[in-house]
Design a protein around this motif. Structure first.
Motif, PDB file in Angstrom:
ATOM      1  N   ILE A 144      63.922 -45.239  15.403  1.00 53.52           N
ATOM      2  CA  ILE A 144      62.825 -44.255  15.414  1.00 53.52           C
ATOM      3  C   ILE A 144      61.459 -44.927  15.394  1.00 53.52           C
ATOM      4  CG2 ILE A 144      64.242 -42.616  14.098  1.00 53.52           C
ATOM      5  CD1 ILE A 144      62.191 -43.058  11.728  1.00 53.52           C
TER       6      ILE A 144
ATOM      7  N   VAL B 205      57.154 -43.491  14.611  1.00 52.61           N
ATOM      8  CA  VAL B 205      56.116 -42.467  14.528  1.00 52.61           C
ATOM      9  C   VAL B 205      54.852 -43.093  15.091  1.00 52.61           C
ATOM     10  CG1 VAL B 205      54.737 -40.980  13.023  1.00 52.61           C
ATOM     11  CG2 VAL B 205      57.163 -41.392  12.498  1.00 52.61           C
TER      12      VAL B 205
ATOM     13  N   THR C   1      64.305 -42.054  18.948  1.00 55.35           N
ATOM     14  CA  THR C   1      63.575 -40.861  18.515  1.00 55.35           C
ATOM     15  C   THR C   1      62.150 -41.281  18.196  1.00 55.35           C
ATOM     16  OG1 THR C   1      65.562 -39.868  17.567  1.00 55.35           O
ATOM     17  CG2 THR C   1      63.435 -39.017  16.790  1.00 55.35           C
TER      18      THR C   1
ATOM     19  N   LYS D 278      51.954 -37.926  15.997  1.00 53.48           N
ATOM     20  CA  LYS D 278      50.972 -37.116  15.279  1.00 53.48           C
ATOM     21  C   LYS D 278      49.577 -37.359  15.847  1.00 53.48           C
ATOM     22  CE  LYS D 278      49.800 -38.385  11.095  1.00 53.48           C
ATOM     23  NZ  LYS D 278      48.618 -39.166  10.630  1.00 53.48           N
TER      24      LYS D 278
ATOM     25  N   TYR E 253      65.140 -35.240  25.496  1.00 57.03           N
ATOM     26  CA  TYR E 253      64.705 -33.997  24.860  1.00 57.03           C
ATOM     27  C   TYR E 253      63.295 -34.214  24.367  1.00 57.03           C
ATOM     28  CZ  TYR E 253      64.179 -30.557  21.048  1.00 57.03           C
ATOM     29  OH  TYR E 253      63.717 -29.566  20.209  1.00 57.03           O
TER      30      TYR E 253
ATOM     31  N   PHE F 247      59.967 -26.630  24.794  1.00 53.72           N
ATOM     32  CA  PHE F 247      60.822 -27.818  24.734  1.00 53.72           C
ATOM     33  C   PHE F 247      61.532 -28.000  26.062  1.00 53.72           C
ATOM     34  CE2 PHE F 247      63.684 -24.471  23.106  1.00 53.72           C
ATOM     35  CZ  PHE F 247      64.877 -24.737  23.761  1.00 53.72           C
TER      36      PHE F 247
ATOM     37  N   VAL G  19      62.164 -24.281  15.168  1.00 52.25           N
ATOM     38  CA  VAL G  19      62.731 -25.636  15.266  1.00 52.25           C
ATOM     39  C   VAL G  19      61.687 -26.582  15.862  1.00 52.25           C
ATOM     40  CG1 VAL G  19      64.441 -27.080  16.442  1.00 52.25           C
ATOM     41  CG2 VAL G  19      65.137 -24.881  15.469  1.00 52.25           C
TER      42      VAL G  19
ATOM     43  N   ILE H 258      58.839 -27.320  13.512  1.00 49.55           N
ATOM     44  CA  ILE H 258      59.184 -28.235  12.415  1.00 49.55           C
ATOM     45  C   ILE H 258      59.209 -29.684  12.908  1.00 49.55           C
ATOM     46  CG2 ILE H 258      61.048 -28.894  10.817  1.00 49.55           C
ATOM     47  CD1 ILE H 258      61.784 -25.827  10.733  1.00 49.55           C
ATOM     48  N   LEU H 259      59.850 -29.904  14.070  1.00 46.05           N
ATOM     49  CA  LEU H 259      59.966 -31.271  14.615  1.00 46.05           C
ATOM     50  C   LEU H 259      58.608 -31.791  15.054  1.00 46.05           C
ATOM     51  CD1 LEU H 259      63.167 -30.893  16.840  1.00 46.05           C
ATOM     52  CD2 LEU H 259      63.004 -31.998  14.598  1.00 46.05           C
TER      53      LEU H 259
ATOM     54  N   LEU I 220      57.228 -32.662  10.246  1.00 43.85           N
ATOM     55  CA  LEU I 220      57.980 -33.922  10.237  1.00 43.85           C
ATOM     56  C   LEU I 220      57.039 -35.125  10.259  1.00 43.85           C
ATOM     57  CD1 LEU I 220      60.753 -35.356  10.327  1.00 43.85           C
ATOM     58  CD2 LEU I 220      60.619 -35.238  12.829  1.00 43.85           C
ATOM     59  N   VAL I 221      55.868 -34.989  10.915  1.00 45.31           N
ATOM     60  CA  VAL I 221      54.900 -36.085  10.947  1.00 45.31           C
ATOM     61  C   VAL I 221      53.614 -35.688  10.219  1.00 45.31           C
ATOM     62  CG1 VAL I 221      55.774 -37.303  12.966  1.00 45.31           C
ATOM     63  CG2 VAL I 221      54.262 -35.337  13.283  1.00 45.31           C
TER      64      VAL I 221
ATOM     65  N   PHE J 282      57.520 -34.553  19.874  1.00 45.58           N
ATOM     66  CA  PHE J 282      58.796 -35.126  19.423  1.00 45.58           C
ATOM     67  C   PHE J 282      59.632 -35.484  20.654  1.00 45.58           C
ATOM     68  CE2 PHE J 282      63.223 -34.865  18.120  1.00 45.58           C
ATOM     69  CZ  PHE J 282      63.234 -35.481  16.875  1.00 45.58           C
TER      70      PHE J 282
ATOM     71  N   TYR K 217      63.423 -37.396  21.972  1.00 50.13           N
ATOM     72  CA  TYR K 217      64.755 -37.883  21.604  1.00 50.13           C
ATOM     73  C   TYR K 217      65.475 -38.265  22.893  1.00 50.13           C
ATOM     74  CZ  TYR K 217      69.628 -37.483  19.801  1.00 50.13           C
ATOM     75  OH  TYR K 217      70.938 -37.689  19.464  1.00 50.13           O
TER      76      TYR K 217
ATOM     77  N   VAL L 173      68.433 -45.916   9.424  1.00 46.36           N
ATOM     78  CA  VAL L 173      67.491 -46.174  10.529  1.00 46.36           C
ATOM     79  C   VAL L 173      66.641 -44.970  10.906  1.00 46.36           C
ATOM     80  CG1 VAL L 173      68.842 -48.087  11.494  1.00 46.36           C
ATOM     81  CG2 VAL L 173      69.276 -45.734  12.296  1.00 46.36           C
TER      82      VAL L 173
ATOM     83  N   PHE M 114      66.314 -23.444   6.279  1.00 49.46           N
ATOM     84  CA  PHE M 114      66.252 -22.876   7.628  1.00 49.46           C
ATOM     85  C   PHE M 114      67.568 -23.181   8.325  1.00 49.46           C
ATOM     86  CE2 PHE M 114      65.643 -23.660  12.144  1.00 49.46           C
ATOM     87  CZ  PHE M 114      65.000 -22.509  12.563  1.00 49.46           C
TER      88      PHE M 114
ATOM     89  N   TYR N 121      73.461 -34.678  15.384  1.00 44.97           N
ATOM     90  CA  TYR N 121      72.211 -35.460  15.372  1.00 44.97           C
ATOM     91  C   TYR N 121      71.487 -35.139  14.075  1.00 44.97           C
ATOM     92  CZ  TYR N 121      67.402 -36.748  16.882  1.00 44.97           C
ATOM     93  OH  TYR N 121      66.133 -37.287  16.991  1.00 44.97           O
TER      94      TYR N 121
ATOM     95  N   PHE O  98      60.462 -40.571   8.093  1.00 43.46           N
ATOM     96  CA  PHE O  98      59.315 -40.368   8.980  1.00 43.46           C
ATOM     97  C   PHE O  98      57.984 -40.458   8.227  1.00 43.46           C
ATOM     98  CE2 PHE O  98      60.879 -39.388  13.274  1.00 43.46           C
ATOM     99  CZ  PHE O  98      62.237 -39.455  13.014  1.00 43.46           C
TER     100      PHE O  98
ATOM    101  N   PHE P 288      56.416 -38.539   5.716  1.00 38.50           N
ATOM    102  CA  PHE P 288      55.534 -37.464   5.252  1.00 38.50           C
ATOM    103  C   PHE P 288      56.310 -36.436   4.437  1.00 38.50           C
ATOM    104  CE2 PHE P 288      53.754 -39.328   9.036  1.00 38.50           C
ATOM    105  CZ  PHE P 288      52.420 -39.517   8.697  1.00 38.50           C
TER     106      PHE P 288
ATOM    107  N   PHE Q 143      55.779 -32.467   4.234  1.00 36.98           N
ATOM    108  CA  PHE Q 143      56.780 -31.701   4.983  1.00 36.98           C
ATOM    109  C   PHE Q 143      57.183 -30.464   4.190  1.00 36.98           C
ATOM    110  CE2 PHE Q 143      61.190 -30.577   5.867  1.00 36.98           C
ATOM    111  CZ  PHE Q 143      61.227 -30.522   7.247  1.00 36.98           C
TER     112      PHE Q 143
END
Lengths: 358, 358
Positions: free
Chosen positions: A90, A92, A122, A126, A149, A174, A246, A249-250, A254-255, A275, A277, B118, B186, B277, B284, B286, B290
């Motif tokens: 991953i 960020v 992934t 931000k 994705y 998305f 969804v 949130i991603l 998340l960031v 985001f 992936y 990871v 959620f 997944y 990440f 935060f 979050f």
């Protein structure tokens, strides 16, 4: 039998413009605003790719708005991408408040390189701005033999929460893309409301009433007037509403970003999170069977007899692949008012436009 | 204003059964068929969790079908999970044709442990069978402070391809879950057609006509008769159709499996592939923001004024969380015909059932 929102089209209001000169005009204007040329080319390319695919709402139409956001200081044309978190799987990235297409392209490339190493990548972003059409990023993965994705935040809450006539979520977009060996990649590029604000804008532009199940007016009543539309309805009820969450949130908390309900500025000026992936098909061990199976099944679906009212059965992404081929050859069809807005911008720097004034 | 398929409910046809004795009965029957007790407990737990959440179509109702598939040799009750691919970020597991819940639970746990290391974990499963309800796996990630996604193949093509009255995709299910600190995670658990075959079965069971936009009959005509329904219609037209293909690709060709069009057996006996997944929120960077942001925004959505015809505004997963609390206390409501089918199975081994015969 099927419901899917379409764009209005009215050929007399459109002019086809060749792709390369159009891209060059965008690059010149972005450079005038202070962008590095290489980064201006990235942004212009992603925008033109959207027009090529027949998605004008996320194409060059947005440039006058982006230029304005650079003037107000909301987009920083010299903003640099920095890495906040990095593991083998991953990352960020901080987009430095530059135009979203720049950091989004870097993020997707980084996700692809991680996927080559460990099977998936992934990357979350931000401190960015609007990144255009999701599909063009997902397709970058497909072009490398990977499943891609991506999702993005798109400003404040403008879609009714399920069970309420008041907005609870944004119309987050998305995209999923998958590689094929037929020249026709699978690509689903969708938002979660019955339609999108871009499409509502298109109906305004073309001066036609919208379908009645797309939107509510300021009082929470269904409306067919694109000018009165204030709240979009979620697609498939609870499902569209939750899918939008969804994405929120991603591409948000998340960031460290905000949920749509807490975003108050216009999407052109508001913080945006993204985001990405990526799944490397080869690393899962069944590459040859993957293509044999997927390509044959998709072709069989294309050959199913069409339902009443349909000319043929298509796979997500097929129409966009076909439009891209045509538009590359004939130029992208742009609406007269979009061309006028671009010409007004270009005139400030006395830049010639690559189309005849109408 | 909103369209979302619901289950029929008719309390006089139902009996509430306490959870632990119900689970024990399932475990005993699976062990009689040759499963290891620990693995039988995994399968029974996932099934009962589905009933607790108010999703009877993927709960203990399926046990008589699973037992039959063990008798025909399609489910191997001693099938062992093996690892086919393993990197720091991904794994491919072979389910050994055991009941899907076993390898799916192992796969989700493995994805969670990779995410801890990871940042994300992706685990794909081949050579498995039906794994029940997607939501219960996604929630395993949420319980660990992670975002979870899962999808599964669900047999042959039974959903109309977009633009055709003929089936092109399966009604693949997927779920997303996200952690909260409110006790209300959620959780979006959805299939891609207007409704599901499980819901169509429920309408059959309760002897009521279905909504008219759910399904086509064998001749491709819309029908409200659950017994005549042969082809489901995709939700939101092209979008539901394409979302089903995304699931079919991830839980299929990615691990060498077939696309739905090439699957010919009943889902209880057909090969099933799964995909998991997991995203570790903490990695990440935060985590505190979050939860502060997500929890407050979700609560604000819950407090929006309800639209006409609604008692309140809810978030995906709320009703299921509430049902779980109630059903844990009062027992899960099971339909008389499901109880009769379970009793018939139990009688073969002279096992007592934990409910009064009606």
């Amino acid at each position: 039998m099927f419901t899917t929102p379409a764009y209005p089209a009215d050929t007399p209001q459109e002019t086809r413009v060749a792709v390369e000169p159009l891209k060059e005009l965008l690059v010149k204007m972005y450079v005038k605003m202070g962008m590095f040329k290489a980064e201006a080319e990235i942004a212009a390319s992603r925008q033109v790719e959207s027009d090529l695919r027949g998605i004008p709402s996320h194409g060059v139409r947005a440039t006058p708005r982006y230029l304005k956001a650079m003037e107000t200081g909301d987009i920083d044309p010299r903003g640099q991408t920095t890495t906040v978190v990095d593991t083998p799987a991953i990352a960020v990235l901080d987009g430095g408040r530059n135009i979203g297409h720049v950091v989004a392209t870097k993020a997707m490339k980084l996700a692809i390189s991680k996927a080559k190493e460990v099977g998936t990548g992934t990357v979350a972003v931000k401190n960015s701005l609007h990144y255009g059409a999701s599909g063009v990023y997902a397709l970058m993965a497909a072009a490398q033999g990977m499943i891609g994705y991506t999702t993005t935040s798109t400003g404040g809450a403008t879609v009714a929460a399920y069970g309420s006539a008041r907005p609870g979520t944004a119309n987050n977009a998305f995209a999923w893309a998958a590689p094929t060996r037929t020249g026709k990649p699978f690509c689903l590029d969708m938002a979660c409301a019955q339609s999108s604000w871009g499409k509502v804008d298109s109906w305004k532009l073309y001066g036609q009433p919208m379908p009645g199940d797309w939107a509510l007016d300021a009082e929470g009543r269904p409306t067919t007037d694109p000018h009165a539309a204030k709240i979009l309805l979620p697609a498939a009820g609870a499902r569209g509403s939750a899918l939008a969450l969804v994405s929120a949130i991603l591409a948000g908390p998340l960031v460290g970003g905000k949920m749509p309900l807490h975003k108050t500025r216009h999407p052109d000026h508001e913080d945006s999170e993204h985001f990405f992936y990526v799944i490397d098909v080869a690393r899962f061990g069944f590459e040859e069977r993957f293509y044999a199976e997927l390509d044959s099944a998709l072709e069989e679906i294309r050959n199913l007899p069409p339902a009443e009212g349909f000319q043929r059965t298509t796979i997500a992404g097929d129409l966009e692949t076909e439009r891209t081929a045509r538009n590359l050859a004939e130029g992208v069809p742009l609406h007269a008012s979009d061309l006028a807005a671009l010409a007004t911008c270009a005139a400030k720097w006395k830049l010639p436009v690559p189309w005849a004034a109408s």
